[in-house]
Motif scaffolding. Structure first.
Motif, PDB file in Angstrom:
ATOM      1  N   GLY A  95       0.778  -1.241   0.026  1.00 26.17           N
ATOM      2  CA  GLY A  95      -0.133   0.032   0.031  1.00 26.17           C
ATOM      3  C   GLY A  95       0.953   1.244   0.147  1.00 26.17           C
ATOM      4  O   GLY A  95       1.973   1.231   0.449  1.00 26.17           O
ATOM      5  N   LEU A  96       0.497   2.340  -0.695  1.00 28.55           N
ATOM      6  CA  LEU A  96       1.025   3.683  -0.641  1.00 28.55           C
ATOM      7  C   LEU A  96       0.029   4.477  -0.137  1.00 28.55           C
ATOM      8  O   LEU A  96      -1.232   4.562  -0.862  1.00 28.55           O
ATOM      9  CB  LEU A  96       1.656   3.789  -2.192  1.00 28.55           C
ATOM     10  CG  LEU A  96       2.118   5.413  -2.602  1.00 28.55           C
ATOM     11  CD1 LEU A  96       3.343   5.549  -1.838  1.00 28.55           C
ATOM     12  CD2 LEU A  96       2.177   5.474  -4.001  1.00 28.55           C
ATOM     13  N   LEU A 101      -2.313  10.923  -3.639  1.00 29.55           N
ATOM     14  CA  LEU A 101      -2.908   9.609  -4.210  1.00 29.55           C
ATOM     15  C   LEU A 101      -2.609   8.399  -3.001  1.00 29.55           C
ATOM     16  O   LEU A 101      -1.898   8.353  -2.206  1.00 29.55           O
ATOM     17  CB  LEU A 101      -1.706   9.261  -5.406  1.00 29.55           C
ATOM     18  CG  LEU A 101      -2.234   7.566  -6.113  1.00 29.55           C
ATOM     19  CD1 LEU A 101      -3.571   7.674  -6.821  1.00 29.55           C
ATOM     20  CD2 LEU A 101      -1.164   7.240  -7.054  1.00 29.55           C
ATOM     21  N   VAL A 102      -3.625   7.665  -3.072  1.00 30.52           N
ATOM     22  CA  VAL A 102      -3.795   6.516  -2.194  1.00 30.52           C
ATOM     23  C   VAL A 102      -3.954   5.343  -3.277  1.00 30.52           C
ATOM     24  O   VAL A 102      -4.650   5.082  -4.091  1.00 30.52           O
ATOM     25  CB  VAL A 102      -5.026   6.320  -1.346  1.00 30.52           C
ATOM     26  CG1 VAL A 102      -5.103   5.161  -0.457  1.00 30.52           C
ATOM     27  CG2 VAL A 102      -4.839   7.376  -0.454  1.00 30.52           C
ATOM     28  N   ALA A 103      -2.809   4.414  -3.367  1.00 26.94           N
ATOM     29  CA  ALA A 103      -2.996   3.278  -4.189  1.00 26.94           C
ATOM     30  C   ALA A 103      -2.355   2.092  -3.376  1.00 26.94           C
ATOM     31  O   ALA A 103      -1.773   1.982  -2.103  1.00 26.94           O
ATOM     32  CB  ALA A 103      -1.580   3.369  -5.250  1.00 26.94           C
ATOM     33  N   SER A 104      -2.882   0.849  -3.938  1.00 26.15           N
ATOM     34  CA  SER A 104      -2.388  -0.580  -3.273  1.00 26.15           C
ATOM     35  C   SER A 104      -2.300  -1.512  -4.689  1.00 26.15           C
ATOM     36  O   SER A 104      -3.058  -1.661  -5.606  1.00 26.15           O
ATOM     37  CB  SER A 104      -3.560  -0.936  -2.472  1.00 26.15           C
ATOM     38  OG  SER A 104      -4.993  -1.188  -2.907  1.00 26.15           O
ATOM     39  N   LEU A 105      -1.789  -2.555  -4.206  1.00 25.87           N
ATOM     40  CA  LEU A 105      -1.440  -3.805  -5.069  1.00 25.87           C
ATOM     41  C   LEU A 105      -1.617  -5.011  -4.314  1.00 25.87           C
ATOM     42  O   LEU A 105      -0.852  -5.127  -3.287  1.00 25.87           O
ATOM     43  CB  LEU A 105      -0.204  -3.682  -5.863  1.00 25.87           C
ATOM     44  CG  LEU A 105       0.019  -4.949  -6.605  1.00 25.87           C
ATOM     45  CD1 LEU A 105      -0.846  -5.055  -7.966  1.00 25.87           C
ATOM     46  CD2 LEU A 105       1.561  -4.931  -7.271  1.00 25.87           C
ATOM     47  N   THR A 106      -2.517  -5.656  -4.387  1.00 25.77           N
ATOM     48  CA  THR A 106      -3.091  -7.055  -3.561  1.00 25.77           C
ATOM     49  C   THR A 106      -3.035  -8.440  -4.401  1.00 25.77           C
ATOM     50  O   THR A 106      -3.394  -8.124  -5.637  1.00 25.77           O
ATOM     51  CB  THR A 106      -4.244  -6.845  -2.932  1.00 25.77           C
ATOM     52  OG1 THR A 106      -5.309  -6.616  -3.549  1.00 25.77           O
ATOM     53  CG2 THR A 106      -4.030  -5.518  -1.715  1.00 25.77           C
ATOM     54  N   MET A 107      -2.782  -9.424  -3.748  1.00 30.74           N
ATOM     55  CA  MET A 107      -2.981 -10.572  -4.437  1.00 30.74           C
ATOM     56  C   MET A 107      -3.887 -11.546  -3.507  1.00 30.74           C
ATOM     57  O   MET A 107      -3.494 -11.729  -2.323  1.00 30.74           O
ATOM     58  CB  MET A 107      -1.490 -11.262  -4.673  1.00 30.74           C
ATOM     59  CG  MET A 107      -0.685 -10.478  -5.461  1.00 30.74           C
ATOM     60  SD  MET A 107       0.888 -11.055  -6.021  1.00 30.74           S
ATOM     61  CE  MET A 107       0.365 -12.307  -7.344  1.00 30.74           C
ATOM     62  N   LYS A 115      -5.044  -7.566  -7.725  1.00 29.66           N
ATOM     63  CA  LYS A 115      -6.019  -6.064  -7.704  1.00 29.66           C
ATOM     64  C   LYS A 115      -5.063  -5.054  -7.835  1.00 29.66           C
ATOM     65  O   LYS A 115      -4.328  -5.167  -6.716  1.00 29.66           O
ATOM     66  CB  LYS A 115      -6.995  -6.094  -6.760  1.00 29.66           C
ATOM     67  CG  LYS A 115      -7.787  -5.037  -6.650  1.00 29.66           C
ATOM     68  CD  LYS A 115      -8.772  -5.180  -5.419  1.00 29.66           C
ATOM     69  CE  LYS A 115      -9.860  -6.030  -5.431  1.00 29.66           C
ATOM     70  NZ  LYS A 115     -10.696  -6.097  -4.132  1.00 29.66           N
ATOM     71  N   ALA A 116      -5.432  -4.099  -8.623  1.00 31.68           N
ATOM     72  CA  ALA A 116      -4.565  -2.742  -8.269  1.00 31.68           C
ATOM     73  C   ALA A 116      -5.449  -1.598  -8.291  1.00 31.68           C
ATOM     74  O   ALA A 116      -6.562  -1.456  -9.001  1.00 31.68           O
ATOM     75  CB  ALA A 116      -3.705  -2.649  -9.655  1.00 31.68           C
ATOM     76  N   SER A 117      -5.597  -0.892  -7.439  1.00 34.48           N
ATOM     77  CA  SER A 117      -6.396   0.307  -7.259  1.00 34.48           C
ATOM     78  C   SER A 117      -5.725   1.813  -6.863  1.00 34.48           C
ATOM     79  O   SER A 117      -4.552   1.698  -6.291  1.00 34.48           O
ATOM     80  CB  SER A 117      -7.494  -0.114  -6.027  1.00 34.48           C
ATOM     81  OG  SER A 117      -6.504  -0.021  -4.689  1.00 34.48           O
ATOM     82  N   CYS A 118      -6.340   2.589  -7.111  1.00 37.58           N
ATOM     83  CA  CYS A 118      -5.954   3.967  -6.793  1.00 37.58           C
ATOM     84  C   CYS A 118      -6.946   4.774  -6.533  1.00 37.58           C
ATOM     85  O   CYS A 118      -8.195   4.597  -6.915  1.00 37.58           O
ATOM     86  CB  CYS A 118      -4.988   4.392  -7.941  1.00 37.58           C
ATOM     87  SG  CYS A 118      -5.924   4.637  -9.303  1.00 37.58           S
ATOM     88  N   ALA A 132     -10.155   4.163  -9.375  1.00 36.15           N
ATOM     89  CA  ALA A 132     -10.193   3.154 -10.359  1.00 36.15           C
ATOM     90  C   ALA A 132      -9.442   1.851  -9.902  1.00 36.15           C
ATOM     91  O   ALA A 132      -8.867   1.830  -8.875  1.00 36.15           O
ATOM     92  CB  ALA A 132      -9.432   3.584 -11.604  1.00 36.15           C
ATOM     93  N   GLU A 133     -10.017   0.937 -10.257  1.00 39.16           N
ATOM     94  CA  GLU A 133      -9.700  -0.611  -9.922  1.00 39.16           C
ATOM     95  C   GLU A 133      -9.361  -1.436 -11.168  1.00 39.16           C
ATOM     96  O   GLU A 133     -10.273  -1.505 -11.956  1.00 39.16           O
ATOM     97  CB  GLU A 133     -10.609  -1.150  -9.013  1.00 39.16           C
ATOM     98  CG  GLU A 133     -10.360  -2.657  -8.223  1.00 39.16           C
ATOM     99  CD  GLU A 133     -11.325  -3.035  -7.390  1.00 39.16           C
ATOM    100  OE1 GLU A 133     -11.216  -2.522  -6.234  1.00 39.16           O
ATOM    101  OE2 GLU A 133     -12.132  -3.733  -7.896  1.00 39.16           O
ATOM    102  N   LEU A 134      -8.432  -2.331 -11.155  1.00 35.37           N
ATOM    103  CA  LEU A 134      -7.992  -3.338 -12.031  1.00 35.37           C
ATOM    104  C   LEU A 134      -7.931  -4.478 -11.514  1.00 35.37           C
ATOM    105  O   LEU A 134      -7.089  -4.620 -10.576  1.00 35.37           O
ATOM    106  CB  LEU A 134      -6.843  -2.827 -12.832  1.00 35.37           C
ATOM    107  CG  LEU A 134      -6.422  -3.691 -14.216  1.00 35.37           C
ATOM    108  CD1 LEU A 134      -7.596  -3.645 -15.168  1.00 35.37           C
ATOM    109  CD2 LEU A 134      -4.993  -3.255 -14.544  1.00 35.37           C
TER     110      LEU A 134
END
Length: 210
Positions: A95-96, A101-107, A115-118, A132-134
């Protein structure tokens, strides 16, 4: 029609150095957990019951940990199914958190689902923000994306909307009363259906703060 009721209670220093939490979601699950937090680490141990349509309830042991600062953090979570002695959940995330900006990359799902989101706050005064979320499934090779926005028309009236690549659109309006009671009405419509008919969903939730 489906329903659930969430009840939770947190007790500080029930065990020296730990916070205790009891949470019950009727009729789905219940758990008791201990949390230990310091300036740069956090550890949580939890044991509880999770609903099972075939067997009723299954006992589950959950362990999670976090290390980092208020800007960058790394964490993981593992859940053990006690009757079968198997790992039912294995997750990890990065997490950042900055003012811009607040962003995260999770598995998730034993690292099969990514999942990647910002999230970016445009105007703090009106709580205007965009997100946004991918999502990507490694086993199925499927990718989806969701975009959303929120805006507070009044100090205690918040509106959110989102749309994803599956053709689903959703919106909600949340109204607060006396900063103790929050009523939320939400709706969702799916446009890409096999029978070419819309299938709207509507929900209502109430949250109370003592």
């Amino acid at each position: 029609m489906d329903y659930n009721v969430d009840l939770s209670c947190k007790v500080d220093e029930l065990v020296p150095g730990f916070k205790s939490l009891f949470k019950c979601t009727i009729p789905d699950s219940g758990k008791v957990e201990l949390q230990h937090l310091s300036n740069y680490t956090g550890i949580t141990g939890c044991i509880g019951l999770e609903g099972n349509l075939e067997k009723g309830y299954d006992p589950v042991l959950n362990l999670s940990g976090l290390v980092g600062t208020n800007i960058l953090s790394l964490g993981g979570n593992v859940a053990l199914d006690l009757p079968t002695r198997t790992i039912s959940k294995l997750n990890a995330g990065l997490g950042l958190n900055t003012d811009f900006l607040v962003a995260s990359l999770t598995m998730h799902d034993s690292f099969d689902f990514v999942k990647a989101s910002c999230y970016h706050e445009v105007n703090p005064l009106t709580k205007t923000a965009i997100a946004a979320e991918l999502n990507h499934s490694l086993s199925m090779g499927e990718t989806s994306a969701t975009v959303g926005a929120q805006h507070a028309f009044l100090p205690q009236t918040l509106v959110k909307a989102r749309f994803d690549t599956f053709g689903r659109a959703g919106a909600l309006i949340q109204q607060g009363f006396w900063e103790r009671c929050f009523v939320t009405m939400a709706g969702e419509v799916e446009f890409n259906t096999s029978d070419n008919n819309l299938h709207p969903k509507v929900g209502v939730s109430v949250a109370l703060k003592p």
